[in-house]
Design an enzyme around this catalytic site. Sequence first.
Site, mmCIF file in Angstrom:
data_model
loop_
_atom_site.group_PDB
_atom_site.id
_atom_site.type_symbol
_atom_site.label_atom_id
_atom_site.label_comp_id
_atom_site.label_asym_id
_atom_site.label_seq_id
_atom_site.Cartn_x
_atom_site.Cartn_y
_atom_site.Cartn_z
ATOM 1 N N GLY A 9 0.843 -0.771 0.235
ATOM 2 C CA GLY A 9 -0.458 0.395 -0.091
ATOM 3 C C GLY A 9 0.552 1.197 0.216
ATOM 4 C CG HIS A 52 2.787 0.450 -5.541
ATOM 5 N ND1 HIS A 52 3.179 1.801 -4.233
ATOM 6 C CD2 HIS A 52 4.463 -0.003 -4.203
ATOM 7 C CE1 HIS A 52 4.578 1.651 -3.522
ATOM 8 N NE2 HIS A 52 4.099 -0.204 -3.524
ATOM 9 C CB VAL A 78 8.780 4.485 -10.718
ATOM 10 C CG1 VAL A 78 8.261 5.720 -11.074
ATOM 11 C CG2 VAL A 78 8.122 3.166 -12.331
ATOM 12 C CD GLN A 135 7.127 -7.934 3.899
ATOM 13 O OE1 GLN A 135 6.041 -8.587 3.242
ATOM 14 N NE2 GLN A 135 7.811 -6.770 3.334
ATOM 15 C CB SER A 175 10.532 4.009 -1.532
ATOM 16 O OG SER A 175 10.516 3.971 0.092
HETATM 17 P P1 AMP Z 1 5.799 -2.478 -1.599
HETATM 18 O O1 AMP Z 1 4.907 -1.550 -1.812
HETATM 19 O O2 AMP Z 1 7.337 -1.244 -1.412
HETATM 20 O O3 AMP Z 1 6.166 -4.044 -1.065
HETATM 21 O O4 AMP Z 1 6.315 -3.077 -3.415
HETATM 22 C C1 AMP Z 1 5.044 -3.538 -3.850
HETATM 23 C C2 AMP Z 1 6.169 -3.836 -4.667
HETATM 24 O O5 AMP Z 1 6.122 -2.560 -6.310
HETATM 25 C C3 AMP Z 1 7.844 -4.415 -5.057
HETATM 26 O O6 AMP Z 1 7.280 -5.558 -6.524
HETATM 27 C C4 AMP Z 1 8.110 -3.603 -5.270
HETATM 28 O O7 AMP Z 1 9.412 -3.945 -5.979
HETATM 29 C C5 AMP Z 1 7.658 -2.399 -6.575
HETATM 30 N N1 AMP Z 1 8.303 -1.174 -6.023
HETATM 31 C C6 AMP Z 1 8.480 -0.267 -5.246
HETATM 32 N N2 AMP Z 1 8.850 1.005 -5.670
HETATM 33 C C7 AMP Z 1 8.744 1.200 -6.993
HETATM 34 C C8 AMP Z 1 9.948 1.273 -7.544
HETATM 35 N N3 AMP Z 1 10.039 2.543 -7.294
HETATM 36 N N4 AMP Z 1 9.749 1.404 -8.708
HETATM 37 C C9 AMP Z 1 9.286 0.178 -9.080
HETATM 38 N N5 AMP Z 1 8.486 -0.627 -8.295
HETATM 39 C C10 AMP Z 1 8.855 -0.385 -7.260
#
Ligand code: AMP
Length: 290
Positions: free
Chosen positions: A28, A34, A175, A58, A184
């Site tokens: 989220g 995302h 991205v 995690q 992030s």
């Molecule tokens: P998270 O919500 O941080 O667990 O991320 C969910 C998914 O989004 C994971 O597969 C991450 O690698 C991907 N993700 C997070 N940040 C980025 C970004 N800046 N660019 C591409 N994918 C991302």
Amino acid sequence: MKTVRTIPDLRAALKAGPRPVGLVPTMGALHDGHLSLIERAAAENDQVVVSIFVNPSQFNEATDFERYPRAERRDAELAAAAGATLLFAPQPDEIYPPGFSTSVQVTGPLTDSLEGAHRGAAHFHGVTTVVTKLLNMVAPDAAYFGQKDAQQALVIRRLVADLNLDVRIEILPTVREPSGLALSSRNEHLSEAERERAHALIAALETAREAAKRSTDPADIRAAALDSLQQSDVELEYFELVDPDDFSAVSRFNGSGALAAIAARVGETRLIDNLLISPSGEPEDQPKDS
Ligand code: AMP
């Protein structure tokens, strides 16, 4: 887009809809990183499930879990606009009911090194357990992950291959903000000044890429990156050059290039980033398809 919170509701909604099905697992606080995954999933599938679950197992720091940003209403709007057809937003006891006792673990150097070494192997065990569960709940044709979490993406590829899971894993490029800062959810914690300081991560990675034009010795490249970090105000956890295929340390820089990976704290916030570096120093941003 429909929101479901239980596994029976998720399965019923999926059964009623068309295939192929794409899954985008997230925690989220959605941002354009995302959304790039959701858009790709929507382009390739007739149903797109976005899961939002801040997975307690995690997290290796209780405060990180507690202060992880949560914004479900906004997330639902963004996910729908990007093409999601189903939002799965369960409570923790839907995923880990009383008596839950199973763990799915990828072991060895892939989970012992870098993020595993610094956050503890339990971090990746939490990831692989919840991703296996999500893949079993949704049974997607394809699941989408980001290169931003390069080690996690490789661990998931390993998991899927080792357990013969019938799903295609797609890994999409990181991205970034125009400034280069990787998007992030944890960036939300950064003050304006910290956001500026956070550019030290991409600056170190780009310094490594530049250094690779002058030297093929990983030690030289790493030294150049560490030198750039000397002038920054971040607390470095690691900066390593690894083989992008198995995360083993790179001792010689050969034809296939290396992945430069960094983790650092900016104030209270821990950030990670990575960049593929080719021996000629040319960008190699596109992760390889499996
Ligand atoms: P998270 O919500 O941080 O667990 O991320 C969910 C998914 O989004 C994971 O597969 C991450 O690698 C991907 N993700 C997070 N940040 C980025 C970004 N800046 N660019 C591409 N994918 C991302």
